[in-house]
Design an enzyme around this catalytic site. Structure first.
Site, PDB file in Angstrom:
ATOM      1  N   GLY A  66       0.794  -1.224   0.000  1.00 12.41           N
ATOM      2  CA  GLY A  66       0.000   0.000   0.000  1.00 12.41           C
ATOM      3  C   GLY A  66       0.823   1.269   0.000  1.00 12.41           C
ATOM      4  O   GLY A  66       0.334   2.331  -0.369  1.00 12.41           O
ATOM      5  N   LEU A  67       2.099   1.166   0.402  1.00 15.39           N
ATOM      6  CA  LEU A  67       2.927   2.374   0.395  1.00 15.39           C
ATOM      7  C   LEU A  67       3.461   2.597  -1.020  1.00 15.39           C
ATOM      8  O   LEU A  67       3.465   3.718  -1.525  1.00 15.39           O
ATOM      9  CB  LEU A  67       4.060   2.236   1.416  1.00 15.39           C
ATOM     10  N   ASP A  68       3.856   1.526  -1.659  1.00 14.56           N
ATOM     11  CA  ASP A  68       4.322   1.634  -3.048  1.00 14.56           C
ATOM     12  C   ASP A  68       3.373   0.823  -3.938  1.00 14.56           C
ATOM     13  O   ASP A  68       3.709  -0.227  -4.463  1.00 14.56           O
ATOM     14  CB  ASP A  68       5.763   1.110  -3.150  1.00 14.56           C
ATOM     15  N   ASN A 114      -7.389   5.201   6.333  1.00 17.74           N
ATOM     16  CA  ASN A 114      -7.428   5.383   4.881  1.00 17.74           C
ATOM     17  C   ASN A 114      -8.648   4.712   4.292  1.00 17.74           C
ATOM     18  O   ASN A 114      -9.126   3.691   4.788  1.00 17.74           O
ATOM     19  CB  ASN A 114      -6.136   4.859   4.230  1.00 17.74           C
ATOM     20  N   GLY A 117      -9.205   2.736  -1.482  1.00 18.99           N
ATOM     21  CA  GLY A 117     -10.005   1.971  -2.445  1.00 18.99           C
ATOM     22  C   GLY A 117      -9.185   1.445  -3.622  1.00 18.99           C
ATOM     23  O   GLY A 117      -9.631   1.495  -4.781  1.00 18.99           O
ATOM     24  N   PHE A 118      -8.004   0.941  -3.350  1.00 15.00           N
ATOM     25  CA  PHE A 118      -7.163   0.330  -4.398  1.00 15.00           C
ATOM     26  C   PHE A 118      -6.930   1.271  -5.589  1.00 15.00           C
ATOM     27  O   PHE A 118      -7.098   0.873  -6.753  1.00 15.00           O
ATOM     28  CB  PHE A 118      -7.758  -0.985  -4.918  1.00 15.00           C
ATOM     29  N   SER A 179      -9.134  -5.675   2.421  1.00 12.01           N
ATOM     30  CA  SER A 179      -9.279  -4.221   2.471  1.00 12.01           C
ATOM     31  C   SER A 179     -10.729  -3.888   2.806  1.00 12.01           C
ATOM     32  O   SER A 179     -11.648  -4.469   2.239  1.00 12.01           O
ATOM     33  CB  SER A 179      -8.922  -3.591   1.119  1.00 12.01           C
ATOM     34  N   ASN A 181     -12.075  -1.230   2.008  1.00 11.01           N
ATOM     35  CA  ASN A 181     -12.453  -0.121   1.125  1.00 11.01           C
ATOM     36  C   ASN A 181     -12.947  -0.542  -0.255  1.00 11.01           C
ATOM     37  O   ASN A 181     -13.200   0.293  -1.103  1.00 11.01           O
ATOM     38  CB  ASN A 181     -11.264   0.835   0.971  1.00 11.01           C
ATOM     39  N   THR A 182     -13.049  -1.848  -0.496  1.00 15.88           N
ATOM     40  CA  THR A 182     -13.669  -2.333  -1.730  1.00 15.88           C
ATOM     41  C   THR A 182     -14.919  -3.101  -1.304  1.00 15.88           C
ATOM     42  O   THR A 182     -14.808  -4.120  -0.614  1.00 15.88           O
ATOM     43  CB  THR A 182     -12.701  -3.262  -2.503  1.00 15.88           C
ATOM     44  N   LYS A 215      -3.926 -12.466   2.607  1.00 13.51           N
ATOM     45  CA  LYS A 215      -3.871 -11.391   3.613  1.00 13.51           C
ATOM     46  C   LYS A 215      -5.253 -11.209   4.222  1.00 13.51           C
ATOM     47  O   LYS A 215      -6.232 -11.005   3.499  1.00 13.51           O
ATOM     48  CB  LYS A 215      -3.395 -10.082   2.979  1.00 13.51           C
ATOM     49  N   ASN A 244      -4.526  -6.803   7.821  1.00 13.61           N
ATOM     50  CA  ASN A 244      -4.797  -5.531   7.154  1.00 13.61           C
ATOM     51  C   ASN A 244      -5.294  -4.504   8.194  1.00 13.61           C
ATOM     52  O   ASN A 244      -5.191  -4.750   9.400  1.00 13.61           O
ATOM     53  CB  ASN A 244      -5.851  -5.770   6.055  1.00 13.61           C
ATOM     54  N   GLY A 289       0.364  -2.302  13.242  1.00 10.09           N
ATOM     55  CA  GLY A 289       0.783  -1.580  14.431  1.00 10.09           C
ATOM     56  C   GLY A 289       2.156  -1.956  14.944  1.00 10.09           C
ATOM     57  O   GLY A 289       2.457  -1.781  16.127  1.00 10.09           O
ATOM     58  N   THR A 311       2.694   2.058   8.742  1.00  6.27           N
ATOM     59  CA  THR A 311       2.388   3.335   9.381  1.00  6.27           C
ATOM     60  C   THR A 311       3.542   3.860  10.233  1.00  6.27           C
ATOM     61  O   THR A 311       3.823   5.074  10.227  1.00  6.27           O
ATOM     62  CB  THR A 311       1.099   3.197  10.211  1.00  6.27           C
TER      63      THR A 311
HETATM   64  C1  LIG Z   1      -2.647   4.458   3.263  1.00  7.76           C
HETATM   65  C2  LIG Z   1      -2.647   2.965   3.338  1.00  7.76           C
HETATM   66  C3  LIG Z   1      -2.862   2.220   2.193  1.00  7.76           C
HETATM   67  C4  LIG Z   1      -2.856   0.836   2.253  1.00  7.76           C
HETATM   68  N1  LIG Z   1      -3.056   0.125   1.110  1.00  7.76           N
HETATM   69  C5  LIG Z   1      -2.997  -1.234   1.146  1.00  7.76           C
HETATM   70  C6  LIG Z   1      -3.132  -1.984  -0.032  1.00  7.76           C
HETATM   71  O1  LIG Z   1      -3.247  -1.447  -1.132  1.00  7.76           O
HETATM   72  N2  LIG Z   1      -3.108  -3.341   0.075  1.00  7.76           N
HETATM   73  C7  LIG Z   1      -2.931  -3.982   1.266  1.00  7.76           C
HETATM   74  O2  LIG Z   1      -2.898  -5.211   1.315  1.00  7.76           O
HETATM   75  N3  LIG Z   1      -2.780  -3.279   2.406  1.00  7.76           N
HETATM   76  C8  LIG Z   1      -2.810  -1.932   2.366  1.00  7.76           C
HETATM   77  N4  LIG Z   1      -2.637  -1.216   3.514  1.00  7.76           N
HETATM   78  C9  LIG Z   1      -2.525  -1.965   4.797  1.00  7.76           C
HETATM   79  C10 LIG Z   1      -1.084  -2.203   5.211  1.00  7.76           C
HETATM   80  O3  LIG Z   1      -0.397  -3.015   4.307  1.00  7.76           O
HETATM   81  C11 LIG Z   1      -1.045  -2.872   6.595  1.00  7.76           C
HETATM   82  O4  LIG Z   1      -1.620  -4.156   6.508  1.00  7.76           O
HETATM   83  C12 LIG Z   1      -1.788  -2.076   7.642  1.00  7.76           C
HETATM   84  O5  LIG Z   1      -1.618  -0.685   7.456  1.00  7.76           O
HETATM   85  C13 LIG Z   1      -1.343  -2.419   9.057  1.00  7.76           C
HETATM   86  O6  LIG Z   1       0.041  -2.190   9.213  1.00  7.76           O
HETATM   87  P1  LIG Z   1       0.628  -0.834   9.876  1.00  7.76           P
HETATM   88  O7  LIG Z   1      -0.094  -0.625  11.165  1.00  7.76           O
HETATM   89  O8  LIG Z   1       2.088  -1.128  10.038  1.00  7.76           O
HETATM   90  O9  LIG Z   1       0.384   0.249   8.901  1.00  7.76           O
HETATM   91  C14 LIG Z   1      -2.636   0.172   3.480  1.00  7.76           C
HETATM   92  C15 LIG Z   1      -2.400   0.920   4.630  1.00  7.76           C
HETATM   93  C16 LIG Z   1      -2.383   2.297   4.575  1.00  7.76           C
HETATM   94  C17 LIG Z   1      -2.121   3.082   5.823  1.00  7.76           C
END
Ligand SMILES: Cc1cc2nc3c(=O)[nH]c(=O)nc-3n(C[C@H](O)[C@H](O)[C@H](O)COP(=O)(O)O)c2cc1C
Length: 353
Positions: A66-68, A114, A117-118, A179, A181-182, A215, A244, A289, A311
């Protein structure tokens, strides 16, 4: 390095979160060498590796999806001390995602919400970006999702297309059904639906074998987790990525990540670890987290090996990896051990400072 990220963060946090995100990715994409030098993590030197299935991560923490999303900054992220980098979520066709604003900070709580929504440039563009990228010898995962407009009953076709596109390029693949968001996506985690969806990939997986992960969401009930683990075992997936983002309706729509997720994600990943105790061939990658060595230590104690984060990287920058590395160093020093593998081999008998 610390002050460089703090300076950068002041500048980035003065912008709205999504603009800051795009500007940062743009910089990391254009100047991977210079920026990885500026942010340079301390050298790893071979002691921190973990074996995740048949892939070797040279550090037990990877970058979460989700970051890249579009695989634009692989060169940068694989130059710093992530043991593996996961790009995506990528969908077959490009899509814009939800309307903005769709990314929010909770600075005090070191958390994000967030509802992206992909949003991504689609399989073809991401494939080209991966082919053109320098991975610096690191493990690369690609996270796969269905297009929003693909009807639920055709979701399997999206995953089939994506598996075919990315299996030749990735070290591992991830089916993302978690996710928030879908619309309807998380329903695909239901046992029969999941089994049907994964069965659709059988022939392709035989032709192009690649480690395949699922996931999952942290909002699954504890009763659902053994069912999911059964499917993972039956379909011989490589493992589970848990978790997630979580829903917290009182904060608004979308998924919460960061510290606000730490406790819930830990409960779910511990439950998953408990369910795979008798099947060590199933890998569990922990995420949600993770921001200090403590989460990694607890995960190790519960039987896990490798984790991911997203995050805490936004709030701390690459120094989050150094802090975790120092935690590992202290455990090695206190217990007279020489590698992460030795820590894992002795995890039931050792303590941390
Ligand atoms: C802005 C944002 C976008 C994300 N986009 C995706 C994504 O496209 N696909 C996915 O599997 N997880 C996505 N995630 C979830 C992260 O991969 C991760 O599972 C989740 O943020 C929990 O980890 P963290 O607390 O270290 O951020 C996204 C998270 C954030 C904050």
């Amino acid at each position: 390095m610390f002050s460089f990220y703090n300076g950068f963060k002041k500048f980035a946090f003065a912008m709205d979160p999504e603009t800051a995100h795009h500007q940062s990715i743009n910089l990391l994409k254009r100047f991977p060498l210079v920026l990885s030098e500026v942010f340079r993590n301390e050298n790893l030197g071979g002691r921190y590796g973990v074996q995740v299935g048949n892939l070797h991560w040279d550090f037990p923490i990877g970058l979460a999806a989700g970051l890249d999303k579009n695989a634009e900054a692989i060169d940068f992220f694989t130059r710093i001390n992530f043991g593996a980098v996961e790009v995506g979520t990528v969908t077959p066709l490009a899509q814009e995602g939800n309307p903005r604003p769709r990314l929010f900070r909770y600075v005090e709580e070191e958390s994000l919400r967030n509802m992206m929504g992909f949003n991504n440039e689609g399989a073809e563009a991401v494939r080209t970006n991966i082919i053109d990228s320098n991975r610096n010898g690191k493990v690369l995962g690609v996270n796969l999702g269905k297009n929003k407009l693909t009807p639920q009953e055709n979701a399997k076709d999206d995953y089939h297309t994506l598996y075919g596109t990315f299996a030749p390029l990735a070290d591992y693949l991830v089916i993302n059904l978690s996710s928030p968001n879908t619309p309807g996506l998380r329903d695909l985690q239901q046992k029969d639906t999941l089994l049907e969806l994964l069965s659709e990939l059988d022939a392709l997986r035989l032709a192009f074998p690649k480690p395949l992960y699922l996931k999952i969401a942290p909002d699954l009930s504890f009763e659902d987790i053994p069912d999911i683990v059964d499917v993972v075992k039956e379909k011989k997936l490589e493992g589970i990525i848990a978790t997630n983002t979580t829903i917290m309706p009182e904060r608004g729509a979308g998924g919460i990540s960061g510290r606000l997720l730490t406790e819930k994600a830990a409960l779910v990943r511990n439950k998953v670890l408990e369910c795979v105790r008798e099947t060590p061939e199933i890998q569990v990658i922990g995420v949600g987290g993770v921001s200090t060595f403590n989460e990694l230590w607890d995960f190790w104690k519960a039987g896990g090996k490798a984790m991911q984060l997203y995050t805490s990287f936004i709030y701390k920058g690459p120094k989050v990896l150094d802090e975790i590395k120092h935690g590992i160093d202290s455990v090695m020093a206190q217990n007279d051990l020489k590698s992460v593998q030795e820590i894992l081999d002795n995890i039931n008998h050792i303590s941390k400072p």
